[in-house]
Design an enzyme around this catalytic site. Sequence first.
Site, PDB file in Angstrom:
ATOM      1  N   LYS A 136       0.758  -1.301  -0.325  1.00  0.00           N
ATOM      2  CA  LYS A 136      -0.098   0.049   0.270  1.00  0.00           C
ATOM      3  C   LYS A 136       0.829   1.073   0.221  1.00  0.00           C
ATOM      4  CE  LYS A 136      -3.825  -2.441   2.171  1.00  0.00           C
ATOM      5  NZ  LYS A 136      -5.078  -2.909   3.021  1.00  0.00           N
ATOM      6  N   GLN A 147      -4.758  -1.772   9.435  1.00  0.00           N
ATOM      7  CA  GLN A 147      -4.783  -3.229   8.557  1.00  0.00           C
ATOM      8  C   GLN A 147      -5.411  -4.201   9.629  1.00  0.00           C
ATOM      9  OE1 GLN A 147      -3.960  -3.409   5.609  1.00  0.00           O
ATOM     10  NE2 GLN A 147      -3.922  -5.957   5.468  1.00  0.00           N
ATOM     11  N   ASP A 150     -11.600   2.868   3.443  1.00  0.00           N
ATOM     12  CA  ASP A 150     -11.522   0.544   2.945  1.00  0.00           C
ATOM     13  C   ASP A 150     -13.245   0.899   2.959  1.00  0.00           C
ATOM     14  OD1 ASP A 150      -9.424  -1.167   3.377  1.00  0.00           O
ATOM     15  OD2 ASP A 150      -9.213   0.254   5.595  1.00  0.00           O
TER      16      ASP A 150
HETATM   17  N1  GUN Z   1      -7.194  -7.249   5.669  1.00  0.00           N
HETATM   18  C1  GUN Z   1      -6.848  -7.935   4.367  1.00  0.00           C
HETATM   19  N2  GUN Z   1      -8.104  -6.735   2.981  1.00  0.00           N
HETATM   20  C2  GUN Z   1      -8.005  -5.851   4.008  1.00  0.00           C
HETATM   21  C3  GUN Z   1      -8.194  -4.293   3.532  1.00  0.00           C
HETATM   22  O1  GUN Z   1      -9.000  -4.748   2.664  1.00  0.00           O
HETATM   23  N3  GUN Z   1      -8.207  -3.889   4.507  1.00  0.00           N
HETATM   24  C4  GUN Z   1      -7.843  -3.572   5.476  1.00  0.00           C
HETATM   25  N4  GUN Z   1      -7.671  -2.463   6.362  1.00  0.00           N
HETATM   26  N5  GUN Z   1      -7.718  -4.505   6.532  1.00  0.00           N
HETATM   27  C5  GUN Z   1      -7.341  -5.955   5.030  1.00  0.00           C
END
Ligand code: GUN
Length: 292
Positions: free
Chosen positions: A52, A96, A119
């Site tokens: 990211k 996350q 998100d």
């Molecule tokens: N864990 C797995 N996929 C995601 C996501 O798209 N966003 C976040 N914050 N955590 C995750």
Amino acid sequence: MVLIDGKATAAQIKAEIKEEVEQIVSKGGKRPHLAAVLVGHDGGSETYVKNKVLACEACGFQSTLIRFEDDITEETLLAEVEKLNRDESIDGFIVQLPLPKHISEQKVIEAIDYRKDVDGFHPINVGRMAIGLPCYVSATPKGILELLKRYEVPTSGRKCVILGRSNIVGKPMAQLMMQKQYGDSTVTVCHSHSATLRKECQEADIIIAAIGKPGFLTADMVKPGAAIIDVGTTRVPDATRKSGFRLCGDVDFEHVSPLCSFITPVPGGVGPMTICMLMQNTLSAAKKEYYR
Ligand code: GUN
């Protein structure tokens, strides 16, 4: 059979985003700024967050990574979320997942200001998405819609089966595929207790597999000419790889791919699109596209 190249599509979209960002900056506007909160040292989460941050660089965004050890209290994490909510230099942020067991993920998600929830996990964004209002749509379903659109996969009026009912993929995917402005499909959601799962798959024009079981969807479950989207990313131990594992999709690619009209590979299909859609949401946040 058309192989849907998520890696190339994501690279193209990131280039489009970067071009728009440089235009904004050249006119005196602010560079979009994404913050990511990472708790602990889960291998998958480390990789996702690293990617990211790299995607932010590729798009010309500013990024901030905030790390905590996995013994952080819920109270301290909630205080950090509050700080990020108030920080005007940050357009959007993510925490996350998964979080350590002693922290309520739902409480953390609901503490995030929905206007910065890139998100798309906050109930306000989930609710607005479900009734077709402008909002942050969570990245994986958004990335799948983008691939279906860019590859002109026919979806309107078609039978779409979704395998899996998670809050992150299955549920929002079903909502979006049913809506007139997106998939406009006839949607069936199957899960681990669906008695007719095989039959539903055999009748489907589109199957979106997000069940987390490597090789679950086999050739005998697929109608010739169906379009197959594989969301699986299970890490399977593999001593021949430097990392010690390989990523495995939910689809038996070798035997399913010769049958179908379109298919996404793992890796290189849905995965790269997910991060790229987070970048798109962050750009929308910086432009205050949905909320003031
Ligand atoms: N864990 C797995 N996929 C995601 C996501 O798209 N966003 C976040 N914050 N955590 C995750």
